[in-house]
Design an enzyme around this catalytic site. Structure first.
Site, short mmCIF file in Angstrom:
data_model
loop_
_atom_site.label_atom_id
_atom_site.label_comp_id
_atom_site.label_asym_id
_atom_site.label_seq_id
_atom_site.Cartn_x
_atom_site.Cartn_y
_atom_site.Cartn_z
N ASP A 111 6.32 -3.30 2.74
CA ASP A 111 7.08 -4.47 2.26
C ASP A 111 6.41 -5.00 0.99
OD1 ASP A 111 8.89 -6.83 2.51
OD2 ASP A 111 6.95 -7.84 2.68
N GLU A 266 13.18 -6.65 8.75
CA GLU A 266 12.44 -7.71 8.03
C GLU A 266 12.68 -9.06 8.71
OE1 GLU A 266 14.12 -6.74 4.09
OE2 GLU A 266 12.10 -6.31 3.40
P1 AHG Z 1 10.73 -4.37 0.03
O1 AHG Z 1 9.63 -4.11 -0.95
O2 AHG Z 1 10.43 -3.84 1.41
O3 AHG Z 1 12.09 -3.97 -0.48
O4 AHG Z 1 10.78 -5.94 0.27
C1 AHG Z 1 10.81 -6.77 -0.83
C2 AHG Z 1 11.43 -8.07 -0.43
C3 AHG Z 1 10.46 -9.03 0.20
O5 AHG Z 1 9.20 -8.51 0.46
C4 AHG Z 1 10.35 -10.14 -0.82
O6 AHG Z 1 10.35 -11.40 -0.20
C5 AHG Z 1 11.60 -9.97 -1.65
O7 AHG Z 1 11.96 -8.61 -1.59
C6 AHG Z 1 11.38 -10.33 -3.08
O8 AHG Z 1 12.65 -10.25 -3.68
P2 AHG Z 1 12.79 -10.56 -5.25
O9 AHG Z 1 12.06 -9.46 -5.93
O10 AHG Z 1 14.28 -10.54 -5.48
O11 AHG Z 1 12.17 -11.91 -5.48
MN MN Z 2 10.52 -5.51 2.68
MN MN Z 3 9.90 -1.91 2.05
#
Ligand code: AHG
Ligand code: MN
Ligand code: MN
Length: 318
Positions: A111, A266
């Protein structure tokens, strides 16, 4: 400090599903210790934050570490006979592991991928469900849930639905109990939202944040602070530590009609932890844990944290 296995002995008890979940957490902890080492000391030939050239089912470009972490988590779960199915952010469909398995493990193996290259905390999130109810079931069914944070400390927050346990990784590659009675403060002066999306927000979200920003001059009559890490696990860990409200609402961008965060691997595991710690987790209408997922990668608006502040946000809802 007591070892993870010692703390978990009391949980395994006579409940076979909880015993299976304990075995799963132990297997995940071993894999996470290896992922933590890989992040801290990457081997020269692998740029962990580099694009892998592929995309996941949700359309996110996969980083090398997304793919590696997914492989390491799946390999760890292959060694746990109780795991019937593996559901992953990084894989299109459910991955069958053991025909006689009694539990399902859903995971966001890495994440916060956008933060890999910036040396900001990232994590691994997991949700453990009974296999009998199939892959798509409400989060209230979870047997256990938790997340690991790869940060200055590598840590684990874990719950089986009652209290929350916190562990930290030591130099010996083992997790030890932090003896932290985890409760989320009901009141907070700190919100977490990606403010760059302000023009895309619905009017209730915009009004709530505007009133926070108005501080002592506005209806809240107190000043607020803002934090946004861009890793759910890092923002969540902070909220467990000192309270706060996290908002990833729906917005007007294409594809963000239900926000960005995925319900199954999540929002559900984080919501299970939040409610166990006395906080609240909603989609803007009701509890996250009561939502039946329509698909494996379904997104959901996600607002969670200090109970009084989540209640205050809900007062702005139409
Ligand atoms: P992931 O890297 O698993 O896709 O999750 C990213 C998520 C979460 O960790 C975070 O709160 C959010 O994306 C951030 O989103 P923005 O980049 O749009 O702010
Ligand atoms: Mn995530
Ligand atoms: Mn992820």
């Amino acid at each position: 400090m007591s070892h993870l296995s010692t703390t978990l002995e009391s949980v395994a008890s006579r409940d076979p599903l909880r015993a299976a979940a304990v075995d799963t957490v132990k297997a995940l902890a071993l894999a996470v210790a290896d992922i933590a080492t890989l992040i801290r000391w990457p081997s020269g030939d692998v740029a962990l934050g580099a694009a892998s050239g592929s995309a996941n089912a949700d359309g996110d470009n996969q980083k090398a570490l997304d793919v590696l972490a997914d492989e390491m988590i799946q390999n760890a779960l292959c060694k746990v006979p109780s795991v019937a199915l593996y559901l992953s952010e990084e894989q299109d469909g459910a991955v069958p592991l053991h025909d006689s398995g009694t539990i399902i493990v859903a995971s966001d193996p890495l994440d916060g991928s956008s933060n890999i290259d910036t040396n900001v905390s990232v994590g691994t999130i997991f949700s453990i469900l009974p296999a009998v109810d199939g892959a798509l079931q409400a989060g209230r069914n979870q047997i256990a849930a938790g997340f690991f944070v790869y940060g200055p400390q590598t840590t684990l927050l874990l719950t089986f639905g009652e209290s929350i346990m916190a562990f930290q990784l030591d130099n010996d590659g083992q997790f030890y109990d932090m003896d932290w009675q985890v409760r989320i403060e009901p009141k907070t002066d700190e919100f977490a939202i990606n403010a760059s999306n302000m023009r895309q927000w619905q009017s209730d979200v915009a009004a709530y944040i505007a009133d926070c920003l108005a501080g002592t001059n506005g209806p809240r009559r107190r000043n607020f602070n803002m934090r946004w890490v861009g890793s759910l696990v890092a923002d969540a860990w902070r909220i467990f530590r000192r309270g706060g409200i996290f908002l990833y609402p729906a917005d007007a961008r294409s594809g963000y009609g239900a926000g960005r965060l995925r319900l199954v691997y999540e929002a559900n595991p984080v919501a299970f932890l939040v409610e166990a710690a006395g906080g609240k987790a909603v989609d803007g209408n009701g509890p996250i844990l009561d939502i039946l997922p329509e698909s494996l990668h379904a997104r959901v608006p996600f607002i969670f944290g200090s109970a009084n502040e989540v209640d205050e946000f809900m007062r702005y809802r139409p």
